[in-house]
Design a protein around this motif. Structure first.
Motif, PDB file in Angstrom:
ATOM      1  N   THR A 482     -10.056  16.489   4.396  1.00  0.00           N
ATOM      2  CA  THR A 482     -10.633  17.496   5.291  1.00  0.00           C
ATOM      3  C   THR A 482     -11.990  17.051   5.820  1.00  0.00           C
ATOM      4  O   THR A 482     -12.311  17.246   6.996  1.00  0.00           O
ATOM      5  CB  THR A 482     -10.759  18.838   4.556  1.00  0.00           C
ATOM      6  N   GLU A 483     -12.797  16.434   4.957  1.00  0.00           N
ATOM      7  CA  GLU A 483     -14.088  15.924   5.391  1.00  0.00           C
ATOM      8  C   GLU A 483     -13.922  14.871   6.489  1.00  0.00           C
ATOM      9  O   GLU A 483     -14.705  14.808   7.441  1.00  0.00           O
ATOM     10  CB  GLU A 483     -14.843  15.336   4.196  1.00  0.00           C
ATOM     11  N   ALA A 484     -12.890  14.049   6.366  1.00  0.00           N
ATOM     12  CA  ALA A 484     -12.632  13.042   7.399  1.00  0.00           C
ATOM     13  C   ALA A 484     -12.158  13.692   8.693  1.00  0.00           C
ATOM     14  O   ALA A 484     -12.538  13.281   9.793  1.00  0.00           O
ATOM     15  CB  ALA A 484     -11.607  12.031   6.900  1.00  0.00           C
ATOM     16  N   LEU A 485     -11.331  14.740   8.570  1.00  0.00           N
ATOM     17  CA  LEU A 485     -10.742  15.366   9.752  1.00  0.00           C
ATOM     18  C   LEU A 485     -11.709  16.273  10.504  1.00  0.00           C
ATOM     19  O   LEU A 485     -11.422  16.655  11.643  1.00  0.00           O
ATOM     20  CB  LEU A 485      -9.505  16.177   9.347  1.00  0.00           C
ATOM     21  N   LYS A 486     -12.823  16.637   9.902  1.00  0.00           N
ATOM     22  CA  LYS A 486     -13.761  17.502  10.621  1.00  0.00           C
ATOM     23  C   LYS A 486     -14.662  16.707  11.568  1.00  0.00           C
ATOM     24  O   LYS A 486     -15.455  17.286  12.303  1.00  0.00           O
ATOM     25  CB  LYS A 486     -14.614  18.308   9.647  1.00  0.00           C
ATOM     26  N   GLU A 487     -14.544  15.372  11.557  1.00  0.00           N
ATOM     27  CA  GLU A 487     -15.297  14.533  12.494  1.00  0.00           C
ATOM     28  C   GLU A 487     -14.930  14.922  13.919  1.00  0.00           C
ATOM     29  O   GLU A 487     -13.756  14.978  14.281  1.00  0.00           O
ATOM     30  CB  GLU A 487     -14.971  13.066  12.241  1.00  0.00           C
ATOM     31  N   VAL A 488     -15.931  15.225  14.736  1.00  0.00           N
ATOM     32  CA  VAL A 488     -15.649  15.727  16.086  1.00  0.00           C
ATOM     33  C   VAL A 488     -15.802  14.683  17.177  1.00  0.00           C
ATOM     34  O   VAL A 488     -15.356  14.890  18.299  1.00  0.00           O
ATOM     35  CB  VAL A 488     -16.548  16.939  16.419  1.00  0.00           C
ATOM     36  N   ARG A 498     -15.602  19.261  23.924  1.00  0.00           N
ATOM     37  CA  ARG A 498     -16.289  18.541  22.847  1.00  0.00           C
ATOM     38  C   ARG A 498     -17.475  19.366  22.378  1.00  0.00           C
ATOM     39  O   ARG A 498     -17.759  19.477  21.195  1.00  0.00           O
ATOM     40  CB  ARG A 498     -16.752  17.175  23.331  1.00  0.00           C
ATOM     41  N   GLN A 499     -18.171  19.990  23.326  1.00  0.00           N
ATOM     42  CA  GLN A 499     -19.310  20.827  22.964  1.00  0.00           C
ATOM     43  C   GLN A 499     -18.856  22.009  22.121  1.00  0.00           C
ATOM     44  O   GLN A 499     -19.494  22.386  21.143  1.00  0.00           O
ATOM     45  CB  GLN A 499     -20.011  21.320  24.231  1.00  0.00           C
ATOM     46  N   TYR A 500     -17.697  22.598  22.487  1.00  0.00           N
ATOM     47  CA  TYR A 500     -17.208  23.730  21.693  1.00  0.00           C
ATOM     48  C   TYR A 500     -16.816  23.293  20.298  1.00  0.00           C
ATOM     49  O   TYR A 500     -17.159  23.925  19.313  1.00  0.00           O
ATOM     50  CB  TYR A 500     -16.002  24.401  22.370  1.00  0.00           C
ATOM     51  N   ARG A 504     -18.273  24.705  16.248  1.00  0.00           N
ATOM     52  CA  ARG A 504     -17.501  25.348  15.181  1.00  0.00           C
ATOM     53  C   ARG A 504     -16.900  24.262  14.309  1.00  0.00           C
ATOM     54  O   ARG A 504     -16.222  23.364  14.784  1.00  0.00           O
ATOM     55  CB  ARG A 504     -16.398  26.211  15.778  1.00  0.00           C
ATOM     56  N   LYS A 505     -17.139  24.351  13.013  1.00  0.00           N
ATOM     57  CA  LYS A 505     -16.644  23.333  12.104  1.00  0.00           C
ATOM     58  C   LYS A 505     -15.143  23.520  11.903  1.00  0.00           C
ATOM     59  O   LYS A 505     -14.687  24.533  11.361  1.00  0.00           O
ATOM     60  CB  LYS A 505     -17.381  23.410  10.770  1.00  0.00           C
ATOM     61  N   VAL A 506     -14.363  22.552  12.361  1.00  0.00           N
ATOM     62  CA  VAL A 506     -12.909  22.595  12.266  1.00  0.00           C
ATOM     63  C   VAL A 506     -12.410  21.222  11.853  1.00  0.00           C
ATOM     64  O   VAL A 506     -12.809  20.204  12.434  1.00  0.00           O
ATOM     65  CB  VAL A 506     -12.264  22.990  13.624  1.00  0.00           C
ATOM     66  N   PHE A 559      -8.800  29.000  19.142  1.00  0.00           N
ATOM     67  CA  PHE A 559      -9.798  29.255  18.104  1.00  0.00           C
ATOM     68  C   PHE A 559     -10.868  30.242  18.600  1.00  0.00           C
ATOM     69  O   PHE A 559     -11.482  30.952  17.796  1.00  0.00           O
ATOM     70  CB  PHE A 559     -10.464  27.948  17.664  1.00  0.00           C
ATOM     71  N   GLN A 560     -11.086  30.292  19.907  1.00  0.00           N
ATOM     72  CA  GLN A 560     -12.076  31.226  20.437  1.00  0.00           C
ATOM     73  C   GLN A 560     -11.649  32.676  20.253  1.00  0.00           C
ATOM     74  O   GLN A 560     -12.478  33.586  20.310  1.00  0.00           O
ATOM     75  CB  GLN A 560     -12.319  30.929  21.916  1.00  0.00           C
ATOM     76  N   GLU A 561     -10.358  32.904  20.037  1.00  0.00           N
ATOM     77  CA  GLU A 561      -9.865  34.254  19.778  1.00  0.00           C
ATOM     78  C   GLU A 561     -10.061  34.665  18.319  1.00  0.00           C
ATOM     79  O   GLU A 561      -9.862  35.828  17.963  1.00  0.00           O
ATOM     80  CB  GLU A 561      -8.370  34.347  20.120  1.00  0.00           C
ATOM     81  N   LEU A 562     -10.426  33.728  17.457  1.00  0.00           N
ATOM     82  CA  LEU A 562     -10.470  33.976  16.020  1.00  0.00           C
ATOM     83  C   LEU A 562     -11.905  34.140  15.542  1.00  0.00           C
ATOM     84  O   LEU A 562     -12.810  33.440  16.003  1.00  0.00           O
ATOM     85  CB  LEU A 562      -9.806  32.815  15.274  1.00  0.00           C
ATOM     86  N   GLU A 563     -12.072  35.041  14.607  1.00  0.00           N
ATOM     87  CA  GLU A 563     -13.403  35.298  14.058  1.00  0.00           C
ATOM     88  C   GLU A 563     -13.928  34.060  13.347  1.00  0.00           C
ATOM     89  O   GLU A 563     -13.229  33.437  12.554  1.00  0.00           O
ATOM     90  CB  GLU A 563     -13.333  36.468  13.083  1.00  0.00           C
TER      91      GLU A 563
END
Length: 758
Positions: A482-488, A498-500, A504-506, A559-563
């Motif tokens: 997960t730590e590897a996959l959160k690289e944006v 990219r800015q969005y 948000r950490k995803v 994701f913008q629809e989600l809290e």
């Protein structure tokens, strides 16, 4: 006595065991019980399954219009019956039925047979018998659920949606009164037709309710002002593909409550539809999306395809359709490799051209890095490192793990897939992808909460058990993935989103199948998972159809629809500290700079670093060995060394990388290889180009040497073909068949490869 027993026997057994043997519409509700989608019954009737409750207002309207003494008679009202008989005899025809609600239920169950005296006797008997088997509330529910409402509309709940487009429990007194009078003559009084007669009946009932103090004067007067319904309206259809899934799971003809959030379902559908309309400019016509609550494992949105008017294959549920996996399975391979002790997130992986028994994969961007940290290789979805990992880990082992993870469409033999298993050679459904990713993410949450039971699973139906695949990677392992996959900072990302994604950490992964046929994106945080597939239902590829550029924007849009709530807590108890080589991410050798870091508690020991070497350097900066020092001053140094081919690619992106110095004259040694062949690879298949005349053209072969001034001598099938210096490229004539290429430098060091030309 015998006659009495016989009468009791006949009274009890001459009654159908099931009154209504009819097909019903299939209904799917959201998590709050609101209707999401409905499918017409197999006989062409909109007939909802029997209601489980009746609104008080509707009950009062029906009783005052149809049967005021319903709760006081035994199924038959003698007064009404004899009055009807007297009126019918007087008139010489049937002008009054005198039927109670119980008798009407019997008549409805007998499919409204001709109204004769004999049929009336049967109704009388069965109405009395009905109330021996069912309580009054059950009888009323049968009537409400099976009364005719004109056309192919059956039942008050169905009529509420068709005529008022609202749930049965959300109507007004005027609307309930309308529903109460409609079954009295559904063929004659149909909304949109004979409105004056319908309004007269409705208003008469409303007056009766006021006179009996069921409603007050204000309600009565306002109800009279309400308009009648028009023509039947369409039923909600915001989850058609979930309805299809319900049918496939044996839920046809039932009322099924799902875990889906109705508002979110509509919003995701709208965003997906708008996005597909935009993609149609590039002839990309389909997409599907799933949203999961990571905390509970419940599906919150299920959009199987675009469903706007004219949408391509809109009735096909693409969530359940197997498609080429692209790179979407790579995180699971990396997780397996971490636990096997093959890599850490910081471990350097080779990224150079390879050929394995004729299989020659390449990275998506056709470039190579030489070596790359494992976390970056995963984030960038590089194919060469993944192929090497799978080769070392074993196709068979990983195949078994994918099956255990719940990938049901991986059903060919492991040998049939081979190394392509990790590069899109397998077909998977978005549903299975969601299942596998969400259970891993959910296990991180549950580990922190110490909820060992129900570690993982996925549910779309309320009250049903979760589906539990048997495989689950250790929480410390998945934390590292997960730590590897959160690289944006990913290649191919549009600046606008990219800015969005940075805001948000995803943790997210994309995939692209061969021929640009399938684009995947899966992203998750501690609360939600969003999974996307984009492509064409028919399998047609389109330029630019990639996971990063096409599927990921829709994922982040949803994701913008989600809290936005937060990130996973670090599972400290699932991690352990280890010492690693700071440069290579392997177990440190005595020559390595060391760093202390974390890894999964489940990870086996890593191999020892071989990149750092002790070498002796003389005053001229040249390499020597102990056999040729000859009293000169030398310095013992540590160098980070890559093999020649890896160094060739690595230094392109790392200008500070320093090649290991060449040996001083007379000190040459072959402890390390200074020479490497870049193209062709050993055991590879080389395509010989042809010109417009069909004649074979020359092929450019390439090699590299640590010493930029080295001269290389080229031999093809024992024939000398030339020498190179500086840039080592050689044009040669090759004919179809097997060949051996051998290259030698001035010091006698040589390297060779076998390849096949065709």
């Amino acid at each position: 006595m015998i006659g009495l027993v016989l009468f009791g026997f006949l009274f009890y057994y001459l009654f159908p065991s099931r009154l209504f043997d009819l097909p019903y519409s299939t209904l799917v509700n959201d998590e709050k019980g609101e209707l999401l989608a409905a499918q017409i019954a197999s006989d062409g009737q909109w007939r909802f399954p029997q209601v489980d409750s009746i609104p008080y207002e509707l009950e009062q309207c029906i009783l005052y219009f149809e049967d005021e003494y319903f709760y006081y008679h035994p199924g038959v009202n003698p007064v009404s019956t004899f009055r009807a008989m007297f009126q019918n005899i007087s008139e010489g025809r049937v002008v009054s039925g005198g039927s109670t609600l119980s008798m009407q239920v019997i008549r409805l169950s007998r499919q409204n047979k001709a109204r004769t005296y004999f049929e009336k006797i049967i109704e009388l008997y069965q109405a009395i018998r009905l109330e021996f088997s069912y309580c009054k509330d059950e009888v009323l529910k049968m009537y409400v659920s099976h009364a005719p409402y004109g056309g192919n509309v059956v039942g008050a709940e169905t009529a509420a949606w068709r005529y008022f487009h609202r749930p049965l429990h959300q109507l007004s007194w005027a609307e309930y009164a309308t529903l109460a009078v409609l079954p009295n003559a559904p063929a004659l009084i149909r909304p949109g037709k004979n409105s004056e007669e319908l309004k007269a009946k409705r208003d008469k009932l409303l007056k009766k309710l006021w006179e009996n103090q069921v409603i007050d004067l204000s309600t009565y007067e306002l109800s009279l002002l309400e308009p009648l319904p028009g023509k039947p309206m369409d039923l909600p259809n915001s989850a058609f593909h979930l309805l299809t899934l319900a049918n496939s799971k044996g839920k046809g003809g039932e009322r099924t409550n799902s875990t889906v959030n109705g508002r979110l379902q509509k919003r995701v559908t709208q965003r997906l539809n708008n996005y597909v309309k935009f993609l149609e400019n590039n002839e990309i016509k389909n997409a599907c999306a799933v949203v999961v609550d990571v905390q509970t494992g419940e599906v919150k949105a299920y959009v199987g395809n675009a469903n706007f008017e004219g949408a391509n294959a809109q009735f096909v549920d693409l969530i359940q359709a197997p498609r080429s996996s692209g790179s979407i399975l790579k995180p699971f391979l990396y997780a397996a490799a971490i636990e096997e002790g093959m890599l850490h997130n910081t471990t350097l992986l080779r990224d150079v051209p390879i050929s394995i028994h004729g299989f020659s994969p390449s990275n998506f961007n056709k470039s190579f890095d030489g070596v790359v940290p494992a976390s970056e290789a995963l984030a960038r979805s590089l194919n060469i490192p993944a192929t090497n990992i799978l080769k070392d880990y074993s196709v068979l082992r990983f195949y078994d793990e994918l099956k255990a993870l719940g990938f049901t469409s991986i059903n060919r033999s492991p040998d049939n897939y081979g190394l392509s298993l990790i590069l899109g050679g397998a077909e998977v459904s978005l549903w299975d992808v969601v299942h596998a990713y969400s259970k891993q993410a959910r296990s991180l949450n549950n580990y922190i909460k110490n909820e060992q039971e129900n570690y993982a699973g996925l549910s779309v139906w309320k009250g049903e058990e979760y589906e539990h695949p048997t495989k689950n990677y250790h929480e410390g392992t998945w934390w590292m993935v997960t730590e590897a996959l959160k690289e944006v900072q990913r290649p191919g990302m549009e600046e606008s989103w990219r800015q969005y994604s940075s805001s948000r950490k995803v943790a997210w992964k994309t995939g692209t199948s061969f021929g640009y046929r399938d684009a995947w994106a899966v992203g998750y945080d501690a609360n939600y998972l969003v999974a996307i597939w984009v492509g064409n239902a028919e399998g047609e590829g389109r330029p630019g159809l990639t996971g990063a550029s096409v599927a990921a924007p829709l994922m982040f849009d949803i994701f913008q629809e989600l809290e936005k709530k937060g990130w996973f807590e670090k599972p400290l108890a699932a991690l352990k500290y280890i010492d690693l080589c700071a440069s290579s991410g392997l177990a440190p050798s005595p020559a390595c700079p060391t760093v202390r870091t974390e890894t999964s508690m489940q990870a086996k020991a890593l191999g020892v670093c071989t990149y750092h070497q002790h070498i002796l350097i003389n005053e001229e900066g040249l390499r020597v060995n102990r056999n040729c020092i000859q009293g000169k001053t030398v310095k013992d140094t540590v160098w980070f060394c890559l093999d020649p081919v890896a160094a060739f690619y690595y230094k392109r992106g790392h200008q500070k990388y320093k090649e290991i110095p060449p040996y001083d004259l007379g000190c040459s040694a072959f402890e390390e290889r200074d020479l490497g062949i870049i193209y062709p690879q050993d055991d590879s298949k080389l395509i010989i180009p042809k010109n417009f005349k069909g004649e074979f053209e020359q092929v450019i072969l390439e090699a590299t040497h640590r010493d930029k001034n080295a001269v290389l001598y080229w031999h093809l099938d024992d024939d000398f073909v030339g020498s190179t210096s500086g840039k080592h490229q050689m044009k040669v004539d090759i004919i179809p068949g097997d060949h051996i290429l051998m290259i030698m430098d001035e010091g006698g060091q040589s390297v060779s490869v076998n390849f096949e030309g065709f």
